[in-house]
Design an enzyme around this catalytic site. Structure first.
Site, PDB file in Angstrom:
ATOM      1  N   ASP A  13      45.870 -19.489  56.553  1.00  0.00           N
ATOM      2  CA  ASP A  13      44.647 -18.660  56.530  1.00  0.00           C
ATOM      3  C   ASP A  13      43.441 -19.571  56.328  1.00  0.00           C
ATOM      4  O   ASP A  13      43.576 -20.717  55.888  1.00  0.00           O
ATOM      5  CB  ASP A  13      44.711 -17.625  55.393  1.00  0.00           C
ATOM      6  CG  ASP A  13      43.463 -16.745  55.378  1.00  0.00           C
ATOM      7  OD1 ASP A  13      43.093 -16.217  56.447  1.00  0.00           O
ATOM      8  OD2 ASP A  13      42.825 -16.609  54.311  1.00  0.00           O
ATOM      9  N   SER A  14      42.266 -19.026  56.621  1.00  0.00           N
ATOM     10  CA  SER A  14      41.033 -19.777  56.373  1.00  0.00           C
ATOM     11  C   SER A  14      40.834 -20.011  54.873  1.00  0.00           C
ATOM     12  O   SER A  14      40.111 -20.928  54.495  1.00  0.00           O
ATOM     13  CB  SER A  14      39.844 -19.004  56.934  1.00  0.00           C
ATOM     14  OG  SER A  14      39.774 -17.722  56.342  1.00  0.00           O
ATOM     15  N   CYS A  76      45.141 -15.168  59.321  1.00  0.00           N
ATOM     16  CA  CYS A  76      43.693 -14.972  59.478  1.00  0.00           C
ATOM     17  C   CYS A  76      43.395 -14.330  60.830  1.00  0.00           C
ATOM     18  O   CYS A  76      43.807 -14.841  61.869  1.00  0.00           O
ATOM     19  CB  CYS A  76      43.035 -16.342  59.387  1.00  0.00           C
ATOM     20  SG  CYS A  76      41.269 -16.348  59.651  1.00  0.00           S
ATOM     21  N   GLU A 154      35.755 -11.430  47.515  1.00  0.00           N
ATOM     22  CA  GLU A 154      35.900 -12.720  46.819  1.00  0.00           C
ATOM     23  C   GLU A 154      35.159 -12.730  45.496  1.00  0.00           C
ATOM     24  O   GLU A 154      35.484 -13.515  44.599  1.00  0.00           O
ATOM     25  CB  GLU A 154      35.463 -13.856  47.747  1.00  0.00           C
ATOM     26  CG  GLU A 154      36.452 -13.968  48.895  1.00  0.00           C
ATOM     27  CD  GLU A 154      36.342 -15.238  49.703  1.00  0.00           C
ATOM     28  OE1 GLU A 154      35.496 -16.093  49.384  1.00  0.00           O
ATOM     29  OE2 GLU A 154      37.131 -15.360  50.655  1.00  0.00           O
ATOM     30  N   CYS A 186      40.919  -7.837  59.192  1.00  0.00           N
ATOM     31  CA  CYS A 186      40.497  -9.017  58.421  1.00  0.00           C
ATOM     32  C   CYS A 186      41.377  -9.077  57.185  1.00  0.00           C
ATOM     33  O   CYS A 186      41.701  -8.035  56.597  1.00  0.00           O
ATOM     34  CB  CYS A 186      39.021  -8.887  58.029  1.00  0.00           C
ATOM     35  SG  CYS A 186      38.440 -10.172  56.916  1.00  0.00           S
ATOM     36  N   HIS A 188      40.891  -9.696  54.188  1.00  0.00           N
ATOM     37  CA  HIS A 188      40.399  -9.190  52.911  1.00  0.00           C
ATOM     38  C   HIS A 188      40.395  -7.655  52.810  1.00  0.00           C
ATOM     39  O   HIS A 188      40.359  -7.107  51.717  1.00  0.00           O
ATOM     40  CB  HIS A 188      38.964  -9.664  52.682  1.00  0.00           C
ATOM     41  CG  HIS A 188      38.831 -11.134  52.450  1.00  0.00           C
ATOM     42  ND1 HIS A 188      39.289 -12.071  53.348  1.00  0.00           N
ATOM     43  CD2 HIS A 188      38.266 -11.826  51.427  1.00  0.00           C
ATOM     44  CE1 HIS A 188      39.019 -13.283  52.877  1.00  0.00           C
ATOM     45  NE2 HIS A 188      38.404 -13.157  51.721  1.00  0.00           N
TER      46      HIS A 188
END
Ligand code: DGL
Length: 266
Positions: A13-14, A76, A154, A186, A188
């Site tokens: 993932d990023s 991701c 985040e 996404c 998140h």
């Protein structure tokens, strides 16, 4: 068991968000070793040109292959969008990603044929989800980039008035378009299902690209005879290109005890 079966699953993932995919993979494949690589030094990917995302993603995937993984999981969405076309040709190990499984689930779930996808700007600009629905002409896809959602997650903010206002701005056009299925495109966004469901209501089904990707990892390993079928104590390694302390801090806030002993990857 073959030597391949013993090898770990590589998850890329990023940054931290792919931990939602790691969580789902660990839940569905609890006996597997995992090596997770988060490119936090160069994240967020979602705001960058797709050519840069592609370059970073292939570099990280190459590193995971060098670690001897038996399967690559591209957690991701922005990276999946960037390398969807060529990752499978580049690597000898199987590659699963987040976009195609989520699109398949949405096609099966929708009744009205009106499907929404929310994602980063990189994913929206790539039109990778439009390509993924090319074989389903009965579906009309409505794509909305939601760049502020990643920052909220985040920062540990998954509720409250500011997030709700932001969510309404992003999601009201999708509600007005009459979607009955929404892809959380996404890493998140599975952590925001409370606010997303609150805004869209019960008539809109949410499809988590993280869950669908983990199911595809399960199906792929099982089909190829590469899954561990006996209980064992697996190893879970977390590598980051950025600060291990910060990865561990945010990772533990998002995923609890799953994230320990984060290693620096250079
Ligand atoms: N992992 C990214 C994605 O799923 C979100 C975070 C980022 O922009 O790097 O698109």
């Amino acid at each position: 068991m073959t030597a391949d079966t013993e090898a770990p699953i590589g998850i890329f993932d990023s940054g931290f968000g792919g931990l939602t995919v790691a969580r789902a993979v660990i839940d569905q494949l609890p006996h597997e070793d995992i090596v997770y690589l988060g490119d936090t030094a160069r994240a967020p990917y979602g705001e960058q040109p797709i050519a840069s995302v592609r370059e970073y993603a292939l570099e990280c995937l190459d590193h995971l292959v060098d670690q001897g993984v038996k399967i690559l999981v591209i957690a991701c969405n922005s990276a999946s969008a960037a390398v969807l076309r060529d990752a499978r040709e580049r690597y000898a190990v199987p590659v699963v990603e987040v976009i195609l499984p989520a699109a398949r689930r949405a096609v099966a779930a929708t009744r009205s044929g009106r499907v929404g996808v929310i994602c980063t700007e990189a994913t929206a600009n790539s039109q990778a989800y439009d390509d993924a629905f090319a074989a389903a002409p009965q579906v009309t896809l409505h794509t909305v980039a939601c760049p502020r959602f990643v920052g909220f997650v985040e920062a540990g903010i998954t509720g409250g008035p500011e997030l709700l206002t932001c969510a309404r701005t992003y999601l009201d056009p999708l509600w007005a378009a009459g979607i009955d299925t929404l892809i959380l495109g996404c890493t998140h966004y599975p952590l925001l299902t409370g606010v997303i469901s609150y805004v869209l209501g019960d008539s809109v089904s949410l499809v988590s690209s993280a869950e669908e990707c983990a199911k595809d990892a399960y199906a792929t390993l099982t089909r190829l005879g590469l899954a561990h079928d006996r209980p064992r104590h697996p190893s879970h390694r977390f590598l980051t290109t950025g600060s291990p302390q910060s990865f561990e801090g945010i990772g533990r806030r998002l995923m609890g005890d799953l994230v320990v002993d984060v290693e620096q990857f250079v």
